[in-house]
Design a protein around this motif. Structure first.
Motif, PDB file in Angstrom:
ATOM      1  N   ALA A 192      28.921  20.577  -5.205  1.00 31.28           N
ATOM      2  CA  ALA A 192      29.306  21.436  -4.074  1.00 31.28           C
ATOM      3  C   ALA A 192      28.739  22.772  -4.347  1.00 31.28           C
ATOM      4  O   ALA A 192      28.793  23.360  -5.154  1.00 31.28           O
ATOM      5  CB  ALA A 192      30.897  21.569  -3.699  1.00 31.28           C
ATOM      6  N   SER A 193      27.759  23.199  -3.148  1.00 28.34           N
ATOM      7  CA  SER A 193      26.912  24.342  -3.386  1.00 28.34           C
ATOM      8  C   SER A 193      26.766  25.062  -2.109  1.00 28.34           C
ATOM      9  O   SER A 193      27.155  24.498  -0.940  1.00 28.34           O
ATOM     10  CB  SER A 193      25.780  24.123  -4.124  1.00 28.34           C
ATOM     11  N   SER A 194      26.447  26.373  -1.933  1.00 29.32           N
ATOM     12  CA  SER A 194      26.154  27.064  -0.858  1.00 29.32           C
ATOM     13  C   SER A 194      24.649  27.658  -1.017  1.00 29.32           C
ATOM     14  O   SER A 194      24.206  28.075  -1.998  1.00 29.32           O
ATOM     15  CB  SER A 194      27.009  28.177  -0.827  1.00 29.32           C
ATOM     16  N   LYS A 195      24.021  27.875  -0.017  1.00 27.79           N
ATOM     17  CA  LYS A 195      22.691  28.338   0.074  1.00 27.79           C
ATOM     18  C   LYS A 195      22.587  29.281   1.411  1.00 27.79           C
ATOM     19  O   LYS A 195      22.878  28.802   2.595  1.00 27.79           O
ATOM     20  CB  LYS A 195      21.638  27.274   0.045  1.00 27.79           C
ATOM     21  N   VAL A 196      21.564  30.301   1.192  1.00 27.85           N
ATOM     22  CA  VAL A 196      21.144  31.137   2.457  1.00 27.85           C
ATOM     23  C   VAL A 196      19.782  30.583   2.684  1.00 27.85           C
ATOM     24  O   VAL A 196      18.682  30.630   2.080  1.00 27.85           O
ATOM     25  CB  VAL A 196      20.968  32.431   2.220  1.00 27.85           C
TER      26      VAL A 196
END
Length: 280
Positions: A192-196
């Motif tokens: 589970a990760s986030s990115k711009v």
């Protein structure tokens, strides 16, 4: 997969016979999922259309200076079709190398690329659904929350990526609930990760694995005759984004045994997903 030149399942509930599944929208106050994702047809919008082209009929004056009646009627009908379809503005274009096509929906506000050989499946319950025409368990879809019941400002309304992932997994398991005897599911959140992205927006990416076990003789008297065996083992890849006060979910799946072969294409689809402001 990109080398195929053919013209996107999930264990489905009775309403998803095409192998598609629908990811309801997590409530903004937490991860209690509710059935808020609806298809474009249920929102009273026309289903996605592909590659609409203008008519090639041209009005050509005859030697007498009159316009043939057939050309006039054809041109008027073509112009009417273009005007009716213009608000949707579905665009398909080949990308560099010709291995992928780009899908742009300016009406609902999202875009992505997908393998050129995949085909669109109509009536699958999502806003858009594509699958590999040969490997039916390799597919993708986009779901959008109902504009009348959601008011998201950012994907962070779902909480951190780890919490969003728990909600995504819980929803998958809810969709896969079965009334069959002797069915057991094993599941794990793999990442589970986030990115711009390059559009400046924040996206969450979630990967889960789910295995399904079942017995072919659950009513047998002896326990040794009720042994469960693996019936499927799949990887589910989800990208979540927020725009237009709505939550967008790009969902891909592949059997684990095909992941090494399909992963490159699936990652490119994930990386390409963008949510866009709808122009009034």
């Amino acid at each position: 997969m990109s080398s195929r030149t053919c013209c996107s399942g999930l264990p489905a509930t009775p309403r998803r016979q095409a192998g598609h599944h629908t990811l309801p929208l997590p409530a903004a106050c937490g991860l209690a999922f509710a059935p808020e994702f609806v298809s474009s047809s249920r929102r009273g919008r026309p289903p996605p259309l592909c590659c609409t082209s203008t008519a090639r009929n041209r009005v050509v004056a005859s030697c007498s200076g009159k316009v043939p009646r057939r050309n006039v009627v054809s041109t008027l009908l073509s112009a009417s079709t273009v005007l009716l379809l213009r608000p949707r503005q579905i665009t398909l274009a080949e990308t560099t190398g010709g291995a992928f096509r780009e899908y742009i929906d300016t009406f609902d506000g999202y875009s992505f690329i997908y393998p050129k050989g995949w085909i669109q499946v109509k009536g699958a319950g999502a806003d858009i659904f594509f699958r590999d025409p040969v490997l039916l368990d390799v597919n993708m879809s986009v779901d959008i929350s109902s504009p009348s019941s959601s008011n998201y400002k950012t994907v962070e309304d779902l909480g951190p990526p780890e919490k969003a992932a728990e909600g995504v997994l819980k929803q998958y398991l809810t969709e896969f609930m079965s009334t069959r005897l002797g069915v057991r599911r094993e599941s794990n959140v793999l990442s589970a990760s986030s990115k711009v992205a390059d559009d400046g927006k924040l996206y969450y990416e979630v990967e889960v694995n789910i295995k399904s076990y079942a017995s072919n003789n659950e009513l047998a008297v002896m326990p040794k005759d009720r042994v469960q065996s693996l019936e499927w083992n799949r990887r589910y890849l989800t990208v979540l984004g927020v725009e237009n006060n709505q939550l967008y979910a790009l969902r891909l799946q592949t059997p684990e045994r095909l992941l090494s072969e399909e992963e490159g294409d699936l990652r490119r689809v994930m990386d390409s997903f963008r949510v866009n402001k709808i122009q009034a």
